[in-house]
Design a protein around this motif. Structure first.
Motif, PDB file in Angstrom:
ATOM      1  N   TRP A 150       0.828  -1.215   0.000  1.00  0.00           N
ATOM      2  CA  TRP A 150       0.000   0.000   0.000  1.00  0.00           C
ATOM      3  C   TRP A 150       0.860   1.261   0.000  1.00  0.00           C
ATOM      4  O   TRP A 150       0.523   2.252  -0.651  1.00  0.00           O
ATOM      5  N   LEU A 151       1.967   1.220   0.750  1.00  0.00           N
ATOM      6  CA  LEU A 151       2.853   2.393   0.791  1.00  0.00           C
ATOM      7  C   LEU A 151       3.387   2.721  -0.602  1.00  0.00           C
ATOM      8  O   LEU A 151       3.400   3.877  -1.015  1.00  0.00           O
ATOM      9  N   ALA A 152       3.829   1.669  -1.301  1.00  0.00           N
ATOM     10  CA  ALA A 152       4.387   1.887  -2.640  1.00  0.00           C
ATOM     11  C   ALA A 152       3.301   2.420  -3.577  1.00  0.00           C
ATOM     12  O   ALA A 152       3.530   3.379  -4.327  1.00  0.00           O
ATOM     13  N   LEU A 153       2.098   1.839  -3.498  1.00  0.00           N
ATOM     14  CA  LEU A 153       1.006   2.285  -4.361  1.00  0.00           C
ATOM     15  C   LEU A 153       0.610   3.724  -4.031  1.00  0.00           C
ATOM     16  O   LEU A 153       0.428   4.564  -4.921  1.00  0.00           O
ATOM     17  N   PHE A 154       0.520   4.007  -2.728  1.00  0.00           N
ATOM     18  CA  PHE A 154       0.167   5.356  -2.291  1.00  0.00           C
ATOM     19  C   PHE A 154       1.207   6.372  -2.789  1.00  0.00           C
ATOM     20  O   PHE A 154       0.864   7.459  -3.254  1.00  0.00           O
ATOM     21  N   GLY A 155       2.486   5.984  -2.686  1.00  0.00           N
ATOM     22  CA  GLY A 155       3.571   6.872  -3.123  1.00  0.00           C
ATOM     23  C   GLY A 155       3.392   7.281  -4.574  1.00  0.00           C
ATOM     24  O   GLY A 155       3.465   8.462  -4.918  1.00  0.00           O
ATOM     25  N   VAL A 156       3.153   6.299  -5.433  1.00  0.00           N
ATOM     26  CA  VAL A 156       3.012   6.592  -6.863  1.00  0.00           C
ATOM     27  C   VAL A 156       1.761   7.438  -7.108  1.00  0.00           C
ATOM     28  O   VAL A 156       1.787   8.409  -7.869  1.00  0.00           O
ATOM     29  N   ILE A 267       5.749  13.274   2.309  1.00  0.00           N
ATOM     30  CA  ILE A 267       4.899  12.564   1.345  1.00  0.00           C
ATOM     31  C   ILE A 267       5.782  12.099   0.179  1.00  0.00           C
ATOM     32  O   ILE A 267       6.479  12.904  -0.432  1.00  0.00           O
ATOM     33  N   PRO A 268       5.762  10.807  -0.131  1.00  0.00           N
ATOM     34  CA  PRO A 268       6.676  10.296  -1.158  1.00  0.00           C
ATOM     35  C   PRO A 268       6.464  10.958  -2.518  1.00  0.00           C
ATOM     36  O   PRO A 268       5.332  11.151  -2.950  1.00  0.00           O
ATOM     37  N   ILE A 317      13.280  11.793   5.264  1.00  0.00           N
ATOM     38  CA  ILE A 317      12.585  10.971   6.268  1.00  0.00           C
ATOM     39  C   ILE A 317      12.046   9.679   5.639  1.00  0.00           C
ATOM     40  O   ILE A 317      12.462   8.587   6.040  1.00  0.00           O
ATOM     41  N   PRO A 318      11.157   9.760   4.623  1.00  0.00           N
ATOM     42  CA  PRO A 318      10.712   8.496   4.010  1.00  0.00           C
ATOM     43  C   PRO A 318      11.828   7.814   3.218  1.00  0.00           C
ATOM     44  O   PRO A 318      11.853   6.589   3.109  1.00  0.00           O
ATOM     45  N   THR A 319      12.758   8.620   2.688  1.00  0.00           N
ATOM     46  CA  THR A 319      13.839   8.035   1.886  1.00  0.00           C
ATOM     47  C   THR A 319      14.681   7.088   2.733  1.00  0.00           C
ATOM     48  O   THR A 319      14.969   5.956   2.335  1.00  0.00           O
ATOM     49  N   LEU A 320      15.050   7.542   3.916  1.00  0.00           N
ATOM     50  CA  LEU A 320      15.942   6.730   4.748  1.00  0.00           C
ATOM     51  C   LEU A 320      15.194   5.635   5.506  1.00  0.00           C
ATOM     52  O   LEU A 320      15.705   4.528   5.661  1.00  0.00           O
ATOM     53  N   THR A 321      13.979   5.943   5.985  1.00  0.00           N
ATOM     54  CA  THR A 321      13.312   4.978   6.863  1.00  0.00           C
ATOM     55  C   THR A 321      12.446   3.966   6.125  1.00  0.00           C
ATOM     56  O   THR A 321      12.253   2.855   6.594  1.00  0.00           O
ATOM     57  N   GLY A 326      11.348  10.797  -1.089  1.00  0.00           N
ATOM     58  CA  GLY A 326      10.506  11.954  -0.792  1.00  0.00           C
ATOM     59  C   GLY A 326      10.455  12.952  -1.931  1.00  0.00           C
ATOM     60  O   GLY A 326       9.606  13.825  -1.953  1.00  0.00           O
ATOM     61  N   SER A 327      11.367  12.863  -2.898  1.00  0.00           N
ATOM     62  CA  SER A 327      11.366  13.748  -4.065  1.00  0.00           C
ATOM     63  C   SER A 327      12.118  13.026  -5.179  1.00  0.00           C
ATOM     64  O   SER A 327      12.709  11.966  -4.946  1.00  0.00           O
ATOM     65  N   ALA A 328      12.105  13.624  -6.388  1.00  0.00           N
ATOM     66  CA  ALA A 328      12.781  12.971  -7.517  1.00  0.00           C
ATOM     67  C   ALA A 328      14.290  12.864  -7.255  1.00  0.00           C
ATOM     68  O   ALA A 328      14.907  11.831  -7.530  1.00  0.00           O
TER      69      ALA A 328
END
Lengths: 507, 172
Positions: A150-156, A267-268, A317-321, A326-328
């Motif tokens: 879900w996290l991956a789907l939400f991110g996209v 937010i991813p 934050i989301p990138t490391l954890t 979190g951005s391109a």
């Protein structure tokens, strides 16, 4: 708490060496130049620099890339103020008040305010990074395949919705295309090679770095060269260093913009541009002088530049954890970390806890370098704007070839860069955003492996995706994201809220 | 005015893109559907390699359909003509020239010449082409060429030196 402080001190101390400081200096200056030059973006700079840092020790490589990233985001404000052209997409909101200030003969002050607020924005982001990241990593240990799906789907999806196109549909399409690119090559569950059509080089999949160099490098060259634009640089005759009062009379705006930037950064895939615009809009909404916005408001410029720089730190934050960029530019950083043997994700705090605090230290050093160079090298940095685009872009293309070739040393990757450059250019021209595409490429494997692993664990039953507590919440958020992107629904919801607010005021 | 014309052209370009996306999505769905399901390896039917691509193919077609419907419903009088003009106009020719130069550098020069020499030739040709010929404000060749030669030599040599000798990175 004290463990965290000790690790932070250790992180800062780790980089207080001549070699590290030398890297900070040249990488920040390079980042500033990249940011100042219209047509060169932070993501492009970071993607090209991965090659240069390939043989460096991991900590120095990431330090260098982080300095380039932060330097470029900050440097773009110069162009926004002096040329009315955002140096990077992140600085678009800064043009609204930065350029009018320059036309009023206060270009120096505008640059000083942008510099100081960039530093403050990064500091707010760093504060939240140091506080939230360890807690989030700890919480993410509870996540299983269902939650990561879900996290991956939400991110996209969220990246597609917020990436700023004429319709969220184009963002979603870009995200799906990115996910499909990630489907090429050997899948990880059964080692089956998908969509390779007998081409051996496709067996390992499409590498992120050549794809990014193409989509953000070559495509940018094509965009820049499409038209010849002649810009007039505003002159700088006033003082650059702002007074304490000029900055801190807007302390509420600084904190608010920093917090908004941090939220956007978490937010991813939602980048600095969204952070900047959101902070600007909020500052205008709460300002005592909203009528000055767009006409040279110092508060507006401070909000825009605090917002985008806070995103850079918070994007970590989301990138490391969670290993969700979190951005391109953070997506490129993930690729760079993997090249250097650093595996971002929930296990990072277990396997390499000091690294998070080293990242905090990197951001601190980079922002301090920005502050020093930003306030001291004003006139010198403006000279960069005199470089004609025709001369610059020729050299940048050669760097794109080097950048895509050097990691795996295959000409195939250079061809990938060319294809992504041309396709990326066409998509951009048609207002398809690039950030969801990149996020799709990064998250494709995560989405695929967690969907199928989850189904394997539940023997083909899809209910755990909806019934596990965290999964259910993530599913609800994802569904809400899709539903709210429908114009009919968002109009109705906005209408209901407006009526409620009116009733509240009248009643 | 030009902006409006660009918007109209984009609305029609969206329609063409939608058709391409619908077809692409269906092709991906077909390829995923016919992808080996690895029964001989007793792979669980819910974990077949084609599962996610199949879903993504359908999603792409669906989004393409929505994009097509949206584009169809937009008022874009003269959109096809504007799109045609955009595809053959001066900006398009400039883009075509960059792509042609890039392809010539990468597919022909690299491999045939040492990388530094290929890069020098590319940089020289790029600068002269866009400063002297494909521009609204042409610079005299006698003024542009010396600069182009100087930049080509410095950049071609500099990139090779910095990457290969300082950062120990191999070049094509």
């Amino acid at each position: 708490m004290f463990d965290g402080l000790a690790l932070l001190a250790q992180g800062v101390g780790h980089f207080l060496t001549p070699a590290s400081l030398f890297n900070v200096v040249w990488a920040t200056l390079l980042g500033l130049v990249i940011g100042i030059l219209p047509g060169l973006t932070a993501t492009m700079g970071v993607a090209l620099l991965v090659t240069l840092t390939y043989k460096m020790p991991p900590d120095q490589a990431i330090l260098t890339l982080m300095c380039v990233y932060l330097g470029a985001i900050y440097g773009g404000s110069r162009t926004a103020i002096l040329l009315n052209i955002p140096g990077t997409p992140a600085n678009a909101a800064a043009t609204l008040d930065g350029y009018p200030l320059a036309r009023q003969g206060r270009a120096g002050l505008a640059m000083g305010l942008a510099t100081t607020s960039s530093t403050l924005g990064t500091m707010v982001g760093i504060f939240f990074l140091a506080i939230i990241a360890p807690a989030l990593a700890d919480f993410a240990m509870e996540f299983g395949s269902y939650e990561f799906f879900w996290l991956a789907l939400f991110g996209v999806l969220i990246s597609g919705q917020m990436a700023g196109s004429d319709t969220p549909l184009k963002g979603y399409i870009a995200g799906i295309l990115g996910l499909l690119v990630a489907m090429v090559g050997m899948e990880m569950l059964h080692a089956y090679q998908r969509f390779t059509f007998g081409v051996g080089a496709l067996g390992g999949g499409i590498d992120l770095i050549p794809a990014m160099v193409g989509a953000f490098g070559f495509a940018e060259i094509l965009t820049s060269m499409k038209r010849r634009t002649i810009a007039h640089v505003a002159s700088v005759n006033d003082r650059v260093i702002p007074t304490f009062r000029e900055i801190f009379q807007y302390w509420r705006t600084i904190i608010r913009s920093g917090v908004i930037g941090t939220f956007v950064g978490i937010i991813p895939g939602v980048g600095e541009d969204v952070g900047s615009w959101s902070s600007y809009a909020a500052a205008k909404r709460f300002s005592k002088k909203p009528e000055e916005f767009g006409k040279g408001s110092q508060e507006g410029l401070i909000a825009a530049e605090t917002g985008d720089n806070a995103v850079v730190s918070a994007a970590m934050i989301p990138t490391l954890t969670l290993a969700l960029p979190g951005s391109a530019a953070a997506a490129v950083l993930i690729a760079a970390m993997l090249i250097h043997g650093i595996r971002p994700g929930p296990m990072l705090m277990v396997e390499n806890p000091i690294f998070l605090y080293q990242v905090v230290a990197m951001l601190l050093l980079a922002t301090l370098a920005n502050l020093v160079f930003g306030l001291s090298l004003t006139k010198l940095l403006i000279k960069v704007l005199a470089v004609p685009r025709e001369r610059l872009m020729a050299v940048v293309y050669v760097l794109c070839v080097v950048g895509s070739f050097a990691i795996t040393q295959r000409m195939f990757d250079v061809y990938v860069m060319l294809v992504f450059g041309v396709v990326g250019f066409i998509l951009r021209e048609m207002r398809f955003p690039m950030a969801p595409l990149v996020l799709g490429i990064v998250l494709g494997d995560l989405l695929d492996i967690n969907l199928r692993r989850g189904l394997l664990l539940s023997d083909g039953d899809i209910s755990p995706f909806f019934t596990r507590p965290i999964s259910a919440v993530l599913f609800a958020i994802t569904l809400l994201t899709i539903v709210m992107s429908m114009p009919v629904v968002s109009r109705r919801v906005t209408g209901v809220f407006r009526r409620l607010v009116l009733q509240d005021r009248t009643g | 005015m030009e902006f409006e014309s660009g918007e109209r052209a984009r609305a029609r370009a969206d329609l063409l893109t939608a058709i391409v996306l619908i077809i692409l999505g269906l092709v991906i769905f077909y390829l995923s559907w016919t992808m080996p399901r690895l029964e001989e390896r007793h792979v669980h039917p819910a974990t077949i390699p084609g599962l996610l691509p199949m879903i993504l193919g359908l999603a792409l077609s669906f989004c393409g359909l929505l994009l097509g419907l949206r584009s169809w419903s937009l008022e874009a009088e003269g959109g096809w003509q504007a799109l045609g003009r955009a595809l053959v106009g001066r900006p398009a020719r400039r883009v075509g020239a960059v792509v042609a130069l890039a392809l010539f550098h990468t597919l022909v020069l690299v491999g045939w010449l040492p990388f530094w020499a290929a890069s020098m030739l590319f940089i020289f040709a790029f600068i002269v082409l866009f400063e002297v010929y494909m521009t609204d404000q042409p610079v005299d060749l006698k003024r542009s060429a010396p600069w182009a030669i100087a930049i080509a030599i410095v950049a071609g040599w500099g990139i090779s030196f910095i990457f290969e000798d300082i950062f120990l990175v191999r070049l094509p």
